[in-house]
Enzyme design. Structure first.
Site, PDB file in Angstrom:
ATOM      1  N   GLY A  62       2.432  30.851   2.648  1.00  0.00           N
ATOM      2  CA  GLY A  62       3.057  31.945   3.382  1.00  0.00           C
ATOM      3  C   GLY A  62       3.643  31.530   4.719  1.00  0.00           C
ATOM      4  N   SER A  94       4.530  28.084  -0.354  1.00  0.00           N
ATOM      5  CA  SER A  94       5.946  28.188   0.020  1.00  0.00           C
ATOM      6  C   SER A  94       6.902  27.530  -0.981  1.00  0.00           C
ATOM      7  CB  SER A  94       6.169  27.643   1.429  1.00  0.00           C
ATOM      8  OG  SER A  94       5.412  28.385   2.377  1.00  0.00           O
ATOM      9  N   HIS A 117      -8.889  31.321  -4.679  1.00  0.00           N
ATOM     10  CA  HIS A 117      -7.725  31.332  -3.795  1.00  0.00           C
ATOM     11  C   HIS A 117      -8.173  31.236  -2.337  1.00  0.00           C
ATOM     12  CE1 HIS A 117      -4.087  32.497  -1.740  1.00  0.00           C
ATOM     13  NE2 HIS A 117      -3.460  32.135  -2.840  1.00  0.00           N
ATOM     14  N   ASN A 142       1.618  34.886  -8.062  1.00  0.00           N
ATOM     15  CA  ASN A 142       0.474  35.574  -7.475  1.00  0.00           C
ATOM     16  C   ASN A 142       1.017  36.677  -6.573  1.00  0.00           C
ATOM     17  OD1 ASN A 142      -1.801  36.426  -6.192  1.00  0.00           O
ATOM     18  ND2 ASN A 142      -2.251  34.479  -5.170  1.00  0.00           N
ATOM     19  N   GLU A 171      -3.409  24.170  -3.405  1.00  0.00           N
ATOM     20  CA  GLU A 171      -2.667  24.966  -2.432  1.00  0.00           C
ATOM     21  C   GLU A 171      -3.140  24.608  -1.027  1.00  0.00           C
ATOM     22  OE1 GLU A 171      -1.071  28.792  -4.446  1.00  0.00           O
ATOM     23  OE2 GLU A 171      -3.078  29.209  -3.720  1.00  0.00           O
ATOM     24  N   GLU A 210      -7.260  32.701   0.216  1.00  0.00           N
ATOM     25  CA  GLU A 210      -7.445  33.985   0.902  1.00  0.00           C
ATOM     26  C   GLU A 210      -8.806  34.590   0.547  1.00  0.00           C
ATOM     27  OE1 GLU A 210      -3.702  35.562  -0.424  1.00  0.00           O
ATOM     28  OE2 GLU A 210      -2.711  34.070   0.827  1.00  0.00           O
ATOM     29  N   LYS A 212      -0.559  38.943  -5.063  1.00  0.00           N
ATOM     30  CA  LYS A 212      -1.482  39.294  -3.968  1.00  0.00           C
ATOM     31  C   LYS A 212      -1.594  40.822  -3.856  1.00  0.00           C
ATOM     32  CE  LYS A 212      -0.477  34.853  -1.945  1.00  0.00           C
ATOM     33  NZ  LYS A 212      -0.402  33.988  -0.781  1.00  0.00           N
TER      34      LYS A 212
END
Ligand code: 13P
Length: 250
Positions: A172, A212, A94, A9, A166, A96, A11
């Site tokens: 991250g 991660s 996702h 991904n 996730e 985010e 992003k």
């Protein structure tokens, strides 16, 4: 039969020249042919990437799409547009998108329906936040995300669904779920699907872990029986690291 999958991904990273560089470096890598490899560049580079990778065993997916078929939705991209450039897989849900763009389970349920109706494959993401885990609510949160976002779909559509667990606290941050924590949740996810549908569907869906994942921890995480691969953020932007993760299955 479920497959081992590693999806990168990207992003909101990589302009056109950076995309060219990353793809050319990826094409030099030796990748385990038994693993399904996917990259997800931003919208502006999807068409270009699709053409660069056309002859390679690397799939190209989008990071998002709109739930409507088309119309007056300024700034949005439809499933039909993605398919018209050869992109038939999309990431939905996702964290985010959930956190910064207000995408809730109800909206995601609509997006999933639209994508599946259009014949696309969906990589559906979900996972709890740190506070929810601290309070011991992570199983409930995940169950709710699955129930409200996914469990309306027909049995026959599960073959075009990939799940990506996730945990938000691991994205991250450099902090991964331990392999045992990932296994525990993936096992719970399969049980939840078996309850809502049946054992056949729950055994055959690929469940990826994201958060991660790096070359130095991928093998241990992917070695767990209910983990079928990874959705990779930061490490997918470096071809060597991404290849090492693809090649981390025993
Ligand atoms: P990182 O691998 O950078 O933690 O990102 C994970 C992720 O969000 C993949 O979708």
């Amino acid at each position: 039969m479920r497959k081992n999958i590693v999806a990168g991904n990207w992003k909101m990273n990589c302009d056109l020249s950076e995309t060219d560089y990353l793809i050319s470096r990826l094409m030099e890598q030796k990748l385990d042919p038994s693993v399904q490899v996917i990259v997800t560049p931003p919208f502006t580079n999807l068409h270009h990437t699709y053409h660069l990778l056309k002859s390679m065993p690397i799939g190209v997916a989008a990071q998002n799409m709109h739930q409507e078929e088309g119309g007056a939705y300024t700034g949005e991209v439809s499933a039909k547009m993605l398919k018209s450039i050869g992109v038939e897989t999309v990431i939905l849900g996702h964290s985010e998108r959930r956190a910064y763009f207000g995408e809730d389970n109800a909206l995601l349920a609509k997006k999933v329906t639209t994508a599946l109706t259009e014949g696309m494959t969906v990589i559906f993401c979900f996972g709890e936040e740190l506070q929810e885990r601290k309070e011991g609510r992570h199983f409930d949160v995940v169950k709710q995300q699955l129930k409200e976002g996914l469990f309306h779909i027909a049995e026959g559509d599960w073959s075009r669904l990939v799940l990506a667990y996730e945990p938000v606290w691991a994205i991250g941050t450099g902090e991964t779920a331990s392999p045992d924590q990932a296994q525990e949740m993936h096992h719970f996810i399969r049980e939840t699907i078996a309850e809502a549908y049946n054992a056949d569907i729950s055994e055959n869906v690929s469940i990826l872990y994201g958060g991660s994942v790096k070359p130095n921890n991928a093998a241990e995480i992917f070695g767990k029986p209910d983990v079928d691969g990874g959705l990779i953020g930061g490490a997918s932007l470096k071809a060597d690291d991404f290849a090492a993760i693809v090649n981390a299955f025993h």
